[in-house]
Design a protein around this motif. Structure first.
Motif, mmCIF file in Angstrom:
data_model
loop_
_atom_site.group_PDB
_atom_site.id
_atom_site.type_symbol
_atom_site.label_atom_id
_atom_site.label_comp_id
_atom_site.label_asym_id
_atom_site.label_seq_id
_atom_site.Cartn_x
_atom_site.Cartn_y
_atom_site.Cartn_z
ATOM 1 N N ALA A 19 21.848 62.346 30.486
ATOM 2 C CA ALA A 19 20.711 62.172 29.584
ATOM 3 C C ALA A 19 21.168 61.682 28.210
ATOM 4 N N PHE A 20 22.272 62.222 27.706
ATOM 5 C CA PHE A 20 22.805 61.782 26.411
ATOM 6 C C PHE A 20 23.311 60.340 26.500
ATOM 7 N N VAL A 71 9.883 63.424 26.127
ATOM 8 C CA VAL A 71 10.680 64.572 25.675
ATOM 9 C C VAL A 71 9.931 65.345 24.590
ATOM 10 N N THR A 129 16.094 62.890 19.861
ATOM 11 C CA THR A 129 16.085 63.087 21.307
ATOM 12 C C THR A 129 17.262 63.950 21.757
ATOM 13 N N TYR A 130 18.429 63.793 21.135
ATOM 14 C CA TYR A 130 19.553 64.688 21.463
ATOM 15 C C TYR A 130 19.158 66.145 21.209
ATOM 16 N N LEU A 177 16.693 67.368 23.929
ATOM 17 C CA LEU A 177 17.350 67.587 25.215
ATOM 18 C C LEU A 177 18.142 68.889 25.217
ATOM 19 N N THR A 204 20.256 58.075 26.541
ATOM 20 C CA THR A 204 19.622 58.082 25.222
ATOM 21 C C THR A 204 20.405 57.216 24.241
ATOM 22 N N SER A 215 17.392 72.453 27.237
ATOM 23 C CA SER A 215 18.468 73.004 28.067
ATOM 24 C C SER A 215 18.804 74.448 27.692
ATOM 25 N N THR A 246 11.178 58.959 24.579
ATOM 26 C CA THR A 246 11.010 59.831 23.416
ATOM 27 C C THR A 246 9.694 60.586 23.466
ATOM 28 N N LEU A 258 22.903 66.816 31.578
ATOM 29 C CA LEU A 258 22.816 66.648 30.129
ATOM 30 C C LEU A 258 23.689 65.483 29.659
#
Length: 245
Positions: free
Chosen positions: A7-8, A237, A25-26, A29, A11, A33, A234, A4
């Protein structure tokens, strides 16, 4: 937690390189999770602030922010963002709106950006009509709204590309601040503490990613490549969130 964090970081790097925060997107994600959806907007908006604050300062130092015009749009949107943050929403409605926002975000990334330097500007004087709805959406689902505002301003030939990017950055920053205030007031101390537990390491990741993204955009990577990469991330996701792909 490590996947994570990565991924952040990625992003923030991508979104900061094109002048946006990455809140949608945050959120997605975190939802994928399994994090409680009720604290997602708090974390996403805080991350937005971390990325957009740096961009806003850089634009201001460069002297490209059209403060009067940007101030009007932001002043209209901010109270709506606070109201959005205070509005209760079910998990189904939240995830549906978030998924749709992500797919629309991906589409906006593909809108061509053309500079209007030297051309007649301020044609989109009525752009303020969109400020309040975008502010409300920002507070409700934890996005900044700038990613929708910027393509609209480009289509209206509202100002130069750099001025629009600066405006979107300020719009995201202020909406995120007001939306976060609404979310905290709505959720209370318990959810705020839970958001802090999950969000603090992620804030560090986006702060670092945002700075690197800005550097890459300024010195190395073509904007078109970055926008395509961000749109692909984007869309993927958003599709996963909506359709379970």
């Amino acid at each position: 937690m490590l996947p994570l964090l990565i991924a952040f970081f990625v992003t923030a790097l991508l979104y900061a390189s094109v002048g946006f925060g990455g809140g949608s997107t945050y959120n997605a994600l975190l939802a994928l999770s399994g994090v409680d959806y009720r604290i997602l907007p708090m974390i996403a908006l805080a991350c937005n602030i971390g990325v957009a604050a740096g961009s806003t300062i850089r634009f201001a130092r460069a002297g490209v922010t059209p403060w009067r015009q940007a101030g009007v749009l932001t002043a209209i949107a901010a109270p709506a963002a606070l109201l959005g943050g205070l509005t209760p929403i079910s998990e189904t409605a939240f995830l549906t709106m978030l998924g749709a926002a992500l797919l629309l975000t991906a589409a906006t990334m593909l809108v061509p950006v053309r500079d209007t330097e030297g051309q007649s500007q301020n044609r989109g004087a009525w752009a303020w009509l969109f400020a309040a709805p975008l502010g409300y959406l920002a507070g409700l689902v934890g996005i900044g709204g700038g990613i929708f505002l910027a393509p609209l301003l480009h289509l209206l030939k509202w100002n130069s590309a750099r001025a629009i990017a600066a405006t979107a950055s300020l719009f995201i920053l202020v909406n995120s601040l007001f939306g976060l205030a609404g979310q905290i007031l709505k959720g209370g101390e318990g959810r705020f503490v839970a958001a802090l537990d999950v969000g603090l390491p992620l804030l560090v990741a986006v702060a670092i990613g945002g700075q690197i993204g800005s550097l890459l955009a300024l010195k190395y990577l073509p904007q078109r490549w970055i926008r395509w990469g961000t749109a692909a991330l984007t869309a993927w996701v958003g599709a996963r969130l909506l359709f379970g792909l």
